[in-house]
Write a protein that holds these residues in place. Structure first.
Motif, short mmCIF file in Angstrom:
data_model
loop_
_atom_site.label_atom_id
_atom_site.label_comp_id
_atom_site.label_asym_id
_atom_site.label_seq_id
_atom_site.Cartn_x
_atom_site.Cartn_y
_atom_site.Cartn_z
N MET A 95 0.85 -1.18 0.00
CA MET A 95 0.00 0.00 0.00
C MET A 95 0.89 1.24 0.00
N CYS A 96 0.45 2.31 -0.68
CA CYS A 96 1.19 3.57 -0.63
C CYS A 96 0.32 4.70 -1.17
N LYS A 97 0.84 5.91 -1.02
CA LYS A 97 0.19 7.08 -1.59
C LYS A 97 1.06 7.56 -2.74
N LEU A 98 0.60 7.34 -3.97
CA LEU A 98 1.38 7.67 -5.15
C LEU A 98 1.39 9.16 -5.43
N SER A 99 2.56 9.67 -5.79
CA SER A 99 2.67 11.04 -6.27
C SER A 99 2.34 11.04 -7.77
N PRO A 100 2.11 12.21 -8.38
CA PRO A 100 1.89 12.25 -9.84
C PRO A 100 3.02 11.59 -10.62
N LYS A 101 4.27 11.76 -10.16
CA LYS A 101 5.39 11.14 -10.87
C LYS A 101 5.35 9.62 -10.72
N ASP A 102 4.94 9.14 -9.55
CA ASP A 102 4.81 7.69 -9.35
C ASP A 102 3.77 7.11 -10.30
N LYS A 103 2.63 7.80 -10.42
CA LYS A 103 1.58 7.32 -11.33
C LYS A 103 2.09 7.28 -12.76
N GLU A 104 2.80 8.33 -13.16
CA GLU A 104 3.35 8.37 -14.51
C GLU A 104 4.32 7.21 -14.73
N PHE A 105 5.11 6.91 -13.70
CA PHE A 105 6.08 5.81 -13.78
C PHE A 105 5.37 4.48 -14.03
N ILE A 106 4.25 4.27 -13.34
CA ILE A 106 3.50 3.02 -13.50
C ILE A 106 2.83 2.96 -14.88
N TYR A 107 2.17 4.07 -15.27
CA TYR A 107 1.42 4.06 -16.55
C TYR A 107 2.35 3.97 -17.76
N GLU A 108 3.61 4.36 -17.59
CA GLU A 108 4.56 4.17 -18.69
C GLU A 108 4.83 2.68 -18.94
N ARG A 109 4.64 1.87 -17.92
CA ARG A 109 4.92 0.44 -18.03
C ARG A 109 3.66 -0.39 -18.28
N TYR A 110 2.57 0.02 -17.69
CA TYR A 110 1.28 -0.65 -17.92
C TYR A 110 0.23 0.44 -18.11
N TYR A 111 -0.31 0.52 -19.32
CA TYR A 111 -1.25 1.60 -19.59
C TYR A 111 -2.66 1.09 -19.89
N ASN A 112 -2.82 0.45 -21.02
CA ASN A 112 -4.17 0.12 -21.48
C ASN A 112 -4.53 -1.33 -21.14
N VAL A 113 -4.29 -1.75 -19.91
CA VAL A 113 -4.51 -3.15 -19.54
C VAL A 113 -5.32 -3.27 -18.24
#
Length: 364
Positions: free
Chosen positions: A1-19
């Motif tokens: 569990m964590c509280k994602l920052s905008p940069k963290d979200k961007e980091f994740i969506y760069e790797r998994y986006y439309n799934v």
């Protein structure tokens, strides 16, 4: 569990986006069932966002699978926190030949013990922070699910740790906290192998069906049973320490331990790193320059030494601290504990049968 920052979200969506899938509680959920990995992002209920906005569930399959590099990067780049950690131990013996003994008499248990499918120590319905033990027959569960699976090690004892968000960062797992807790647990995998007479083994076996019988045994017999179980318990902390480096070798901070499988470096000996020595006030006072009087010194030493006992929980009986119960003694003890709390050596609360006491880092 964590509280994602905008940069963290961007980091994740760069790797998994439309799934992602939309689930009942989250706008974006990623299910990688083939490796036992689930990630939930953006809770639908806005009240959760002040505490967290992402959760992970890592199942046992994850630890024996080939992990995609994208998942490794997500785990290592983001400050995830463990709030629940389940560790299980499987034995070849029968459940009916083993015993999960309550390591403190005040703990909740699930009642009719081995007449139920699962026996719990600790309140398994509670949402509060607290550690729980579960003991059950894996084969019975497989039969109910009609899976046809036959286990060679059907007897499972499971530890379910619960932590606050601050306690257990995944990048710096506090193995010492886990080891210290495991040293408290008293699990016997085969009652027949206990080094005692048949009469005492039968008394211990009766506790499977009614733990309340233990309080009816003579005090000397209770003490002997506790000492026997403490001596011949399964060394859960040793088993954990021997395997922890393999469980967490997907994390950067544990690369040394992971490399040990290839013979590059030896695994870290967690038991050598963790010590459980008696509290020495004189040494502490010399290093920290404490200003307590002798009475408070003696009380702090007594508390620290009591809490070192693997059978002891943070709830300490009145009699252990002040002898025979009297209101005057308890009130005087309460005053001394107030002083230790003001000096930031302990936190404590007064309960019906004793004090719940936590040693602060300044007293350790």
């Amino acid at each position: 569990m964590c509280k994602l920052s905008p940069k963290d979200k961007e980091f994740i969506y760069e790797r998994y986006y439309n799934v992602y899938q939309r689930t009942a509680g989250y706008r974006h959920s990623l299910f990688l069932n083939d490796i036992g990995f689930t990630m939930h992002l953006s809770p639908i209920d806005p009240k959760f966002h002040c505490h967290f906005n992402a959760t992970l569930k890592i199942h046992r399959l994850f630890f024996t699978s080939a992990i995609p590099i994208e998942i490794i990067e997500i785990l290592n780049h983001i400050d995830w926190r463990i709030i629940r950690l389940d560790i299980f131990y499987d034995f070849k013996t029968r459940v009916l030949d083993s015993l999960l003994f309550k390591h403190h008499k005040t703990l909740f248990d699930s009642g009719k013990l081995y007449e139920n499918e699962t026996f719990y120590v600790g309140n398994y319905n509670s949402k509060r922070r607290g550690h729980i033990l579960a003991h059950y027959d894996r084969q019975i569960k497989e039969q109910k699910r009609d899976t046809g699976i036959v286990h060679q090690f059907p007897n499972r004892m499971e530890t379910r740790f619960k932590f606050t968000l601050k306690e257990m960062p995944i990048h710096n797992i506090q193995h010492g906290v886990i080891l210290k807790q495991m040293k408290r647990y008293l699990f016997i995998s085969d009652i027949e192998q206990l080094n005692t007479d048949k009469w005492r083994r039968n008394r211990i076996r009766k506790l499977q069906y009614n733990f309340g019988l233990f309080s009816t045994y003579p005090e000397k017999e209770q003490k002997k049973i506790r000492e026997l179980l403490k001596l011949e318990r399964e060394p859960l902390e040793v088993m954990y320490a021997a395997n922890a480096h393999e469980l967490f070798n997907f994390m950067d901070y544990d690369k040394k331990a992971a490399s040990s499988a290839n013979g590059l470096v030896p695994p870290v000996d967690l038991l050598e790193l963790e010590t459980f020595e008696e509290f020495d006030y004189e040494e502490f006072n010399e290093k920290e320059g404490g200003t307590m009087d002798k009475q408070q010194q003696n009380l702090l030493t007594k508390i620290a030494n009591i809490l070192q006992d693997p059978l002891q929980t943070p709830l300490i009986d009145f009699e252990e601290l002040c002898g025979t119960y009297s209101r005057k003694k308890v009130n005087a003890l309460n005053d001394q504990l107030d002083i230790l709390r003001d000096e930031k050596y302990i936190n404590f609360s007064r309960e019906e049968y004793g004090f719940r006491i936590e040693l602060l880092p300044t007293a350790i």
